[in-house]
Design an enzyme around this catalytic site. Structure first.
Site, short mmCIF file in Angstrom:
data_model
loop_
_atom_site.label_atom_id
_atom_site.label_comp_id
_atom_site.label_asym_id
_atom_site.label_seq_id
_atom_site.Cartn_x
_atom_site.Cartn_y
_atom_site.Cartn_z
N LYS A 9 0.83 -1.21 0.00
CA LYS A 9 0.00 0.00 0.00
C LYS A 9 0.86 1.26 0.00
O LYS A 9 0.49 2.28 -0.59
CB LYS A 9 -0.93 0.01 1.22
CG LYS A 9 -1.82 -1.21 1.34
CD LYS A 9 -2.51 -1.58 0.03
CE LYS A 9 -3.06 -2.99 0.03
NZ LYS A 9 -2.08 -4.05 -0.18
N HIS A 60 -23.31 15.30 2.82
CA HIS A 60 -23.12 15.82 1.46
C HIS A 60 -22.11 16.97 1.50
O HIS A 60 -22.19 17.83 2.36
CB HIS A 60 -24.45 16.33 0.91
CG HIS A 60 -24.33 17.01 -0.42
ND1 HIS A 60 -24.15 16.32 -1.61
CD2 HIS A 60 -24.32 18.33 -0.75
CE1 HIS A 60 -24.05 17.19 -2.60
NE2 HIS A 60 -24.16 18.42 -2.11
#
Length: 476
Positions: free
Chosen positions: A58, A455
């Site tokens: 990673k 959001h």
């Protein structure tokens, strides 16, 4: 001779977690491990995952993504990077530093939790009353300890390819692939699984011409095929990975100029010369040095240690977890099994559901899933419904410049219970956690649809896919 309540053989993500949990529960605990650092001059806890697997891969993926972004993506943000230079050796140095920090962290955790750590290979010697005798071989220096309970957590090793021997010079396994200090001009990869795709992606972004040869006719057969086909398109058409399916390898030879691979594809003979070749055809259980036969420790037909649903072997008070037993070869599966076994020794009754274990491939875009694929549901005759939503219209994804991918929710047609969730897109390795929690609590697609998602966030795509399963998508 030292006696312990619990002795764990192996300090990978299953073993070291099992040892820590056992110690937390009040057991006198020891952990035996033969891992060494990259230089080979000091012990290194953490197993394959931490030293030459999950963690270092990673780190390299992130470095290569940054370099690729500077080359191709910064301009649209109004950023001019000018002349770029890539230092592969520096990238490897950073990766090594992360590994060293984390291996040291496990050593600290052992000390904190009073887990006694032994360096060397652990193997069964026999039994002394209620205690199992475990031999420890530290580079020829031998000792023996005893344990009431033994947890075998010896992990797995790369599956060998009979046609060629890995030397980690020109023919590489996962360890060699993580330690290249120069970008090969032509890189071959045998196997299009997690290791093959991730390592192929790293070196492709850094400038290598990458060819992946896969024996199976289907790409990512374990994944939902709608997601797999979308991934194949991104990897081949947009990123330039040459992925060949249905390949029959005929010969591999090491030559002065590199590694020659001769194979058959769709009836045609192929001959390729690579500077480096990565062999990534899967992994097999690591049981060779356990001396299992001497004590009658049973294995199954594939060489895994045979266990029941509780991870108990055929021997009293001998347990086995992780890659060395049945089930997915995933670090987080091993860790949870390790915790569960320690708690079972203490008389507790933990539960681990293989059906809610998430899978992740850290390519770009990432791939993640949990539960049943659409193909599995069809084969099982399950009446299901599905909802899908893409990242293309998601404000957060557009802002990140990573608006590719799809989320797919599969639910029972009658009860609406979620049966599987499949994703390809930005940071889906993190988004999959919502799906795992939902399935663990037997949630319906409506449950996700009714939850307020912040959001703008990537998680809104999961919300929208859940809405779509009930044919009430708002933005699709």
């Amino acid at each position: 001779m030292s006696q312990f309540d619990v002795v764990v053989i192996g300090a990978g993500p299953g073993g070291y977690v099992a040892a820590i949990r056992a110690a937390q529960l009040g057991f006198k605990t020891a952990c035996i491990d033969a891992g060494v650092n990259k230089a080979g001059d000091a012990p290194a806890l953490g197993g394959t995952c931490l030293n030459v697997g999950c963690i270092p891969s990673k780190a390299l993926l992130q470095s290569s993504e940054h370099f690729h972004a500077a080359q191709h993506d910064f301009a649209e943000h109004g950023i001019s990077a000018g002349s770029l230079h890539f230092d592969a050796a520096k990238m490897i140095e950073r990766k090594d530093a992360i590994v060293t920090k984390l291996t040291g962290g496990i050593k600290f955790l052992f000390q904190k939790n009073k887990v006694e750590s032994f360096f060397g290979f652990g193997s069964f010697k026999g039994k002394n009353g209620d205690f199992w005798q475990i031999d420890i071989d530290n580079k020829g220096e031998k000792s023996t300890i005893e344990a009431k309970h033994v947890i075998v957590a010896t992990g797995s090793v790369p599956r060998p390819l009979p046609l060629v021997e890995v030397d980690n010079v020109n023919v590489l396994d996962n360890e060699g692939a993580l330690n290249l200090t120069e970008v090969p001009a032509k890189l071959g990869v045998i196997g299009s699984g997690v290791i093959g795709l991730e390592m192929g992606s790293v070196w492709k972004r850094l400038g290598a011409e990458v060819t992946i040869l896969e024996a199976a006719p289907t790409f990512l057969a374990a994944a939902d095929q709608q997601i797999a086909k979308e991934a194949f398109k991104y990897f081949t058409k947009e990123q330039g990975l040459n992925i060949e399916l249905g390949v029959k390898i005929e010969s591999i030879s090491k030559e002065k100029k590199g590694v020659r691979v001769q194979y058959e594809l769709n009836g045609a003979k192929k001959d390729e010369m690579f500077d480096k070749l990565i062999v990534a055809i899967g992994r097999i259980p690591n049981t060779q040095k356990l001396n299992a036969e001497a004590v009658g420790l049973a294995k199954d037909e594939r060489g895994f240690i045979a266990v029941n649903e509780l991870c108990q072997t055929n021997l009293p008070n001998v347990w086995a977890i992780g890659d060395v037993v049945r089930g997915p070869m995933l670090a987080h599966k091993a860790s949870d099994e390790g915790v569960a076994v320690a708690e079972r020794i203490a008389g507790q009754k933990p539960h681990l559901d293989f059906g809610t274990i998430p899978w992740v491939i850290y390519t770009d875009p990432e791939i993640a899933w949990v539960g049943k694929t659409e193909e599995q549901l069809k084969a099982e005759g399950v009446d299901y419904k599905k909802g899908t939503s893409g990242f293309g219209a998601n404000g957060r994804a557009l802002g990140l410049g990573k608006a590719k991918g799809t989320v797919k929710v599969l639910a029972d047609a009658k009860t609406d219970r979620i049966l599987g969730v499949h994703m390809i897109g930005p940071m889906v390795s993190e988004l999959i956690a919502e799906a795992v929690v939902s399935m663990e609590f037997k949630a319906s697609s409506e449950d996700i649809a009714r939850i307020v998602h912040a959001h703008p966030t990537l998680s809104e795509v999961v919300h929208e896919a859940a809405l779509a399963a009930d044919k009430r998508a708002l933005h699709g």
